[in-house]
Design a protein around this motif. Structure first.
Motif, PDB file in Angstrom:
ATOM      1  N   GLU A  71      -6.150   5.238  -3.696  1.00 13.53           N
ATOM      2  CA  GLU A  71      -6.264   3.774  -4.461  1.00 13.53           C
ATOM      3  C   GLU A  71      -4.381   3.638  -4.260  1.00 13.53           C
ATOM      4  O   GLU A  71      -4.136   3.887  -5.004  1.00 13.53           O
ATOM      5  CB  GLU A  71      -7.073   3.282  -6.082  1.00 13.53           C
ATOM      6  CG  GLU A  71      -8.276   3.708  -5.742  1.00 13.53           C
ATOM      7  CD  GLU A  71      -9.463   3.184  -4.937  1.00 13.53           C
ATOM      8  OE1 GLU A  71      -8.814   2.047  -4.504  1.00 13.53           O
ATOM      9  OE2 GLU A  71     -11.067   3.022  -4.795  1.00 13.53           O
TER      10      GLU A  71
ATOM     11  N   THR B  60      -5.656   2.353  -1.214  1.00 11.31           N
ATOM     12  CA  THR B  60      -5.776   2.566   0.529  1.00 11.31           C
ATOM     13  C   THR B  60      -6.985   2.859   0.792  1.00 11.31           C
ATOM     14  O   THR B  60      -8.064   2.530   1.443  1.00 11.31           O
ATOM     15  CB  THR B  60      -5.035   3.962   0.577  1.00 11.31           C
ATOM     16  OG1 THR B  60      -3.515   3.717   0.672  1.00 11.31           O
ATOM     17  CG2 THR B  60      -5.018   4.172   2.170  1.00 11.31           C
TER      18      THR B  60
ATOM     19  N   ASN C 223       7.283   6.816  -1.346  1.00 14.03           N
ATOM     20  CA  ASN C 223       6.229   6.562  -0.558  1.00 14.03           C
ATOM     21  C   ASN C 223       5.659   8.140  -0.490  1.00 14.03           C
ATOM     22  O   ASN C 223       4.061   8.073  -0.484  1.00 14.03           O
ATOM     23  CB  ASN C 223       5.841   6.484   1.229  1.00 14.03           C
ATOM     24  CG  ASN C 223       5.324   6.516   1.919  1.00 14.03           C
ATOM     25  OD1 ASN C 223       4.173   5.493   1.505  1.00 14.03           O
ATOM     26  ND2 ASN C 223       5.242   7.519   3.002  1.00 14.03           N
TER      27      ASN C 223
ATOM     28  N   LEU D  88       0.719  -1.237  -0.215  1.00 18.24           N
ATOM     29  CA  LEU D  88       0.035   0.373   0.104  1.00 18.24           C
ATOM     30  C   LEU D  88       1.180   1.327   0.380  1.00 18.24           C
ATOM     31  O   LEU D  88       0.445   2.005  -0.632  1.00 18.24           O
ATOM     32  CB  LEU D  88      -0.929   0.408   1.351  1.00 18.24           C
ATOM     33  CG  LEU D  88      -1.521  -1.343   0.936  1.00 18.24           C
ATOM     34  CD1 LEU D  88      -2.671  -0.942   2.174  1.00 18.24           C
ATOM     35  CD2 LEU D  88      -3.334  -0.968  -0.012  1.00 18.24           C
ATOM     36  N   ALA D  89       2.177   0.881   0.167  1.00 15.01           N
ATOM     37  CA  ALA D  89       3.003   2.371   0.505  1.00 15.01           C
ATOM     38  C   ALA D  89       4.776   2.199   0.639  1.00 15.01           C
ATOM     39  O   ALA D  89       4.859   0.792   0.793  1.00 15.01           O
ATOM     40  CB  ALA D  89       2.651   3.416   1.863  1.00 15.01           C
TER      41      ALA D  89
ATOM     42  N   ASN E  59       1.491   2.689  -5.711  1.00 15.86           N
ATOM     43  CA  ASN E  59       0.273   3.237  -5.897  1.00 15.86           C
ATOM     44  C   ASN E  59      -0.633   2.861  -6.642  1.00 15.86           C
ATOM     45  O   ASN E  59      -0.231   2.771  -8.112  1.00 15.86           O
ATOM     46  CB  ASN E  59      -0.135   4.720  -5.349  1.00 15.86           C
ATOM     47  CG  ASN E  59       0.342   4.934  -3.886  1.00 15.86           C
ATOM     48  OD1 ASN E  59       0.011   3.978  -3.166  1.00 15.86           O
ATOM     49  ND2 ASN E  59      -0.040   6.074  -4.159  1.00 15.86           N
TER      50      ASN E  59
ATOM     51  N   THR F 259      -3.433   4.515  -8.687  1.00 14.59           N
ATOM     52  CA  THR F 259      -2.707   5.483  -9.253  1.00 14.59           C
ATOM     53  C   THR F 259      -1.081   5.530 -10.357  1.00 14.59           C
ATOM     54  O   THR F 259      -1.291   7.360 -11.072  1.00 14.59           O
ATOM     55  CB  THR F 259      -2.861   7.057  -8.478  1.00 14.59           C
ATOM     56  OG1 THR F 259      -1.845   6.748  -7.127  1.00 14.59           O
ATOM     57  CG2 THR F 259      -4.240   6.783  -8.010  1.00 14.59           C
TER      58      THR F 259
ATOM     59  N   ASN G 167      -0.144   6.295   4.085  1.00 16.79           N
ATOM     60  CA  ASN G 167      -1.194   5.488   3.108  1.00 16.79           C
ATOM     61  C   ASN G 167      -1.004   4.391   4.486  1.00 16.79           C
ATOM     62  O   ASN G 167      -1.796   3.216   4.610  1.00 16.79           O
ATOM     63  CB  ASN G 167      -1.168   5.516   2.156  1.00 16.79           C
ATOM     64  CG  ASN G 167      -1.398   6.346   1.581  1.00 16.79           C
ATOM     65  OD1 ASN G 167      -2.385   7.117   2.345  1.00 16.79           O
ATOM     66  ND2 ASN G 167      -0.919   7.009  -0.042  1.00 16.79           N
ATOM     67  N   LYS G 168       0.435   4.286   4.945  1.00 13.39           N
ATOM     68  CA  LYS G 168       0.518   2.111   5.046  1.00 13.39           C
ATOM     69  C   LYS G 168       0.000   1.616   6.323  1.00 13.39           C
ATOM     70  O   LYS G 168      -0.288   1.969   6.752  1.00 13.39           O
ATOM     71  CB  LYS G 168       2.073   2.214   5.046  1.00 13.39           C
ATOM     72  CG  LYS G 168       2.725   3.352   5.854  1.00 13.39           C
ATOM     73  CD  LYS G 168       4.435   1.877   5.467  1.00 13.39           C
ATOM     74  CE  LYS G 168       5.551   2.765   6.681  1.00 13.39           C
ATOM     75  NZ  LYS G 168       5.689   4.304   6.130  1.00 13.39           N
TER      76      LYS G 168
END
Length: 376
Positions: free
Chosen positions: A224, A226, A98, A28-29, A68, A70, A205-206
């Motif tokens: 996204e 997340t 990140n 996620l990050a 990510n 995105t 985000n993580k």
């Protein structure tokens, strides 16, 4: 908002795993700069162009991105070798980041050549260097940002008042958008502390999914994947930022380049752009395979792929695009000024779409606009 040149893409289905990167980071990050090129390495006679057979002017190109969705163009383009194929021997050194400020720092410090990044860090990096350090050379993605909330605490948008809502970082793209939304509601928030009628909690985000599950935040305005991770943990999408924009398009990811690298190695930059344009075209033509490819890249970095319940809704909310949607970047800069996060910026020169439009024209695609913010 400029609409020409946009590759529209509704992203769909499934999961696979593969490949490897030098860094091991969360799906996620992530954090860190990755490997840095030695400053005394030669910059000539590195590779041959796939089109002309002429050697490119750099032996390697260091490309930064976030893990990510995105950043789908980077994930898929690297995973499938579609960018490297255009370089025909020039090596890619991928570097995962990140947050935008650390990527800008790497670009300004000379350890990164090209990066995928959001509009707010692009603006901040350009303004702080007084227009000397970077150029936006292409778009990459639109959409993929949602407000996800705890449905037990928040049922309507008005219920956000008095609640704790996370954004990824002070002054980042989602933070600016959320502060602007709060302002349009007539609510007050101090942009520095995040305190006010809504508590804006700047959270990596993580960390956000765990903070959400523990109840230390009531929701989050996040990109996204997340956002879909929070939904899988019981959250509800209260607002999709796409719905706030005319034509439902806004820039979420640009491609930037060091001005020094652009000046010294325009042939390499052009080759990378050929790769990103072909990557976006491939994503559009192969949405299921593209989703698998992006998830494979995330799995290679984080150790496991995203679950279908996370990647499926996340993937379909993102549009890949060659168009930088320059007028929306201008709007986002106005929001940052209104929030008093930055002073009124002079953005003329932030774009140089010359090479992108050359690539698009050669591919029979419409050229794209810089909204009057191009280099003179």
């Amino acid at each position: 908002m400029p609409a020409t040149g946009t590759t529209r893409n509704t992203l769909r289905r499934s999961v696979v795993a593969a490949a490897a990167l030098p860094l091991l980071i969360g799906a996620l990050a992530s954090c860190g700069y990755g490997s840095e090129a030695k400053k005394d390495e030669p910059k000539a006679d590195a590779a041959a162009s796939a089109d002309t057979g002429k050697k490119l002017s750099a032996p390697e190109v260091r490309i930064g991105y976030f893990p990510n969705l995105t950043h789908a163009t980077a994930l898929v383009g690297l995973q499938e070798g579609l960018i490297e194929k255009e370089l025909n021997g020039t090596k890619i050194k991928p570097q995962s980041f990140n947050a935008g400020p650390s990527e800008i720092e790497a670009l300004n410090g000379g350890s990164l050549d090209i990066g995928f990044i959001g509009p707010s860090p692009s603006i901040n990096g350009y303004v702080k260097s007084k227009g000397t350090n970077l150029r936006i050379i292409s778009g990459s993605a639109s959409g993929g940002v949602k407000l996800v909330v705890n449905p037990d605490k928040i049922k309507t948008l008005d219920d956000l008042k008095g609640k704790k809502i996370a954004t990824p970082q002070k002054g980042n793209t989602q933070d600016v958008a959320f502060l602007n939304w709060i302002s349009e509601k007539g609510w007050k928030v101090d942009p520095e502390s995040g305190k006010g009628d809504v508590s804006v909690v700047r959270t990596d985000n993580k960390v956000t999914p765990d903070a959400f599950k523990q109840g230390s935040i009531d929701g989050a305005w996040v990109p996204e994947p997340t956002a879909s991770k929070l939904v899988s943990d019981g959250g509800t999408v209260l607002l999709d930022e796409t719905d706030l924009w005319p034509d439902k398009k806004f820039v979420i990811t640009n491609i930037i380049v060091s001005q020094k690298f652009l000046k010294e190695h325009p042939d390499v930059v052009e080759a990378v752009l050929k790769g990103t344009v072909k990557t976006n075209e491939w994503i559009n033509a192969n949405p299921d395979k593209a989703k698998e490819s992006a998830n494979a890249r995330l799995a290679a970095e984080g150790g496991k792929p995203l679950e279908a319940k996370v990647i499926d809704p996340a993937w379909k909310s993102i549009l890949v695009t060659d168009d930088p949607l320059a007028s929306t970047l201008k709007t986002e800069s106005e929001w940052a000024v209104k929030a008093k996060l930055i002073e009124q910026p002079e953005l003329t020169g932030i774009y140089d779409l010359t090479l992108l439009n050359k690539v698009l024209k050669a591919a029979g695609k419409p050229e794209v606009s810089d909204a009057g913010l191009g280099a003179k």
